[in-house]
Motif scaffolding. Structure first.
Motif, short mmCIF file in Angstrom:
data_model
loop_
_atom_site.label_atom_id
_atom_site.label_comp_id
_atom_site.label_asym_id
_atom_site.label_seq_id
_atom_site.Cartn_x
_atom_site.Cartn_y
_atom_site.Cartn_z
N ASP A 89 0.82 -1.21 0.00
CA ASP A 89 0.00 0.00 0.00
C ASP A 89 0.86 1.26 0.00
O ASP A 89 0.34 2.37 -0.12
CB ASP A 89 -0.91 0.03 1.23
CG ASP A 89 -1.96 -1.08 1.21
OD1 ASP A 89 -2.19 -1.69 2.27
OD2 ASP A 89 -2.54 -1.32 0.14
N THR A 90 2.16 1.10 0.14
CA THR A 90 3.07 2.25 0.13
C THR A 90 2.98 2.98 -1.20
O THR A 90 3.15 2.38 -2.26
CB THR A 90 4.52 1.79 0.38
OG1 THR A 90 4.61 1.23 1.69
CG2 THR A 90 5.48 2.96 0.24
N ALA A 91 2.69 4.28 -1.13
CA ALA A 91 2.49 5.09 -2.34
C ALA A 91 2.23 6.53 -1.93
O ALA A 91 2.00 6.82 -0.75
CB ALA A 91 1.31 4.56 -3.16
N VAL A 92 2.24 7.39 -2.93
CA VAL A 92 1.71 8.74 -2.74
C VAL A 92 0.22 8.68 -3.10
O VAL A 92 -0.14 8.21 -4.18
CB VAL A 92 2.43 9.77 -3.62
CG1 VAL A 92 1.81 11.15 -3.42
CG2 VAL A 92 3.92 9.80 -3.28
N TYR A 93 -0.60 9.15 -2.19
CA TYR A 93 -2.04 9.10 -2.37
C TYR A 93 -2.54 10.49 -2.79
O TYR A 93 -2.23 11.50 -2.13
CB TYR A 93 -2.74 8.65 -1.09
CG TYR A 93 -2.61 7.17 -0.87
CD1 TYR A 93 -1.39 6.59 -0.53
CD2 TYR A 93 -3.71 6.31 -1.01
CE1 TYR A 93 -1.25 5.23 -0.33
CE2 TYR A 93 -3.59 4.95 -0.82
CZ TYR A 93 -2.36 4.41 -0.49
OH TYR A 93 -2.23 3.05 -0.31
N TYR A 94 -3.33 10.51 -3.85
CA TYR A 94 -3.87 11.76 -4.40
C TYR A 94 -5.39 11.73 -4.34
O TYR A 94 -6.01 10.77 -4.81
CB TYR A 94 -3.45 11.94 -5.85
CG TYR A 94 -1.96 12.07 -6.06
CD1 TYR A 94 -1.16 10.95 -6.27
CD2 TYR A 94 -1.35 13.32 -6.07
CE1 TYR A 94 0.20 11.07 -6.47
CE2 TYR A 94 0.02 13.45 -6.27
CZ TYR A 94 0.77 12.32 -6.47
OH TYR A 94 2.13 12.45 -6.67
N CYS A 95 -5.97 12.77 -3.80
CA CYS A 95 -7.42 12.87 -3.89
C CYS A 95 -7.77 13.60 -5.19
O CYS A 95 -6.94 14.31 -5.77
CB CYS A 95 -8.01 13.58 -2.68
SG CYS A 95 -7.66 15.34 -2.57
N TYR A 96 -9.00 13.42 -5.62
CA TYR A 96 -9.45 14.06 -6.84
C TYR A 96 -10.93 14.44 -6.72
O TYR A 96 -11.64 13.93 -5.85
CB TYR A 96 -9.23 13.16 -8.06
CG TYR A 96 -10.22 12.03 -8.19
CD1 TYR A 96 -10.01 10.82 -7.54
CD2 TYR A 96 -11.38 12.17 -8.96
CE1 TYR A 96 -10.92 9.79 -7.63
CE2 TYR A 96 -12.29 11.14 -9.06
CZ TYR A 96 -12.05 9.94 -8.40
OH TYR A 96 -12.96 8.91 -8.51
N ALA A 97 -11.36 15.31 -7.60
CA ALA A 97 -12.75 15.72 -7.63
C ALA A 97 -13.24 15.81 -9.07
O ALA A 97 -12.53 16.31 -9.94
CB ALA A 97 -12.94 17.06 -6.93
#
Length: 118
Positions: A89-97
């Motif tokens: 699950d290691t990662a950069v997490y990005y939210c979006y709309a």
């Protein structure tokens, strides 16, 4: 100008939990769809979860049963509760709309690092 600001990333041991938040600012409208993607080193961007304004959700198979996406429509904020975390699950997490449910992305967050390691 609309901005999505994420928080809550960090370092956690395998099996641990983290909660990510993503707050939208700079606009008075509500987004029909909000959600999360992630990008791990050496991999392509991966869809994680999405939630519609009415509350319906959809998850990637890799996180189903472990992650929960939720939102506060009054605050234009989306959350990602991550339990039973794994090193993958290691990662950069990005939210979006997605403002009008077009299936595309109108706005991205800046990203927050999640590292799962002992």
């Amino acid at each position: 100008q609309v901005q999505l600001v994420e928080s809550g990333g960090g370092l956690v041991q395998p099996g641990g939990s983290l909660r990510l938040s993503c707050a939208a600012s700079g606009g008075i409208f509500r987004f029909n769809v909000m959600g999360w993607y992630r990008l791990a080193p050496g991999k392509q961007r991966e869809f994680v979860a999405t939630i519609r304004v009415g509350g319906s959700t959809y998850y990637a198979d890799s996180v189903k049963g472990r992650f929960t996406v939720s939102r506060d429509n009054a605050k234009n904020t989306v959350y990602l509760q991550m339990n039973s975390l794994k090193p993958e699950d290691t990662a950069v997490y990005y939210c979006y709309a997605d403002r009008f449910s077009t299936g595309g992305v109108d706005y991205w967050g800046q990203g927050t690092q999640v590292t799962v390691s002992s």
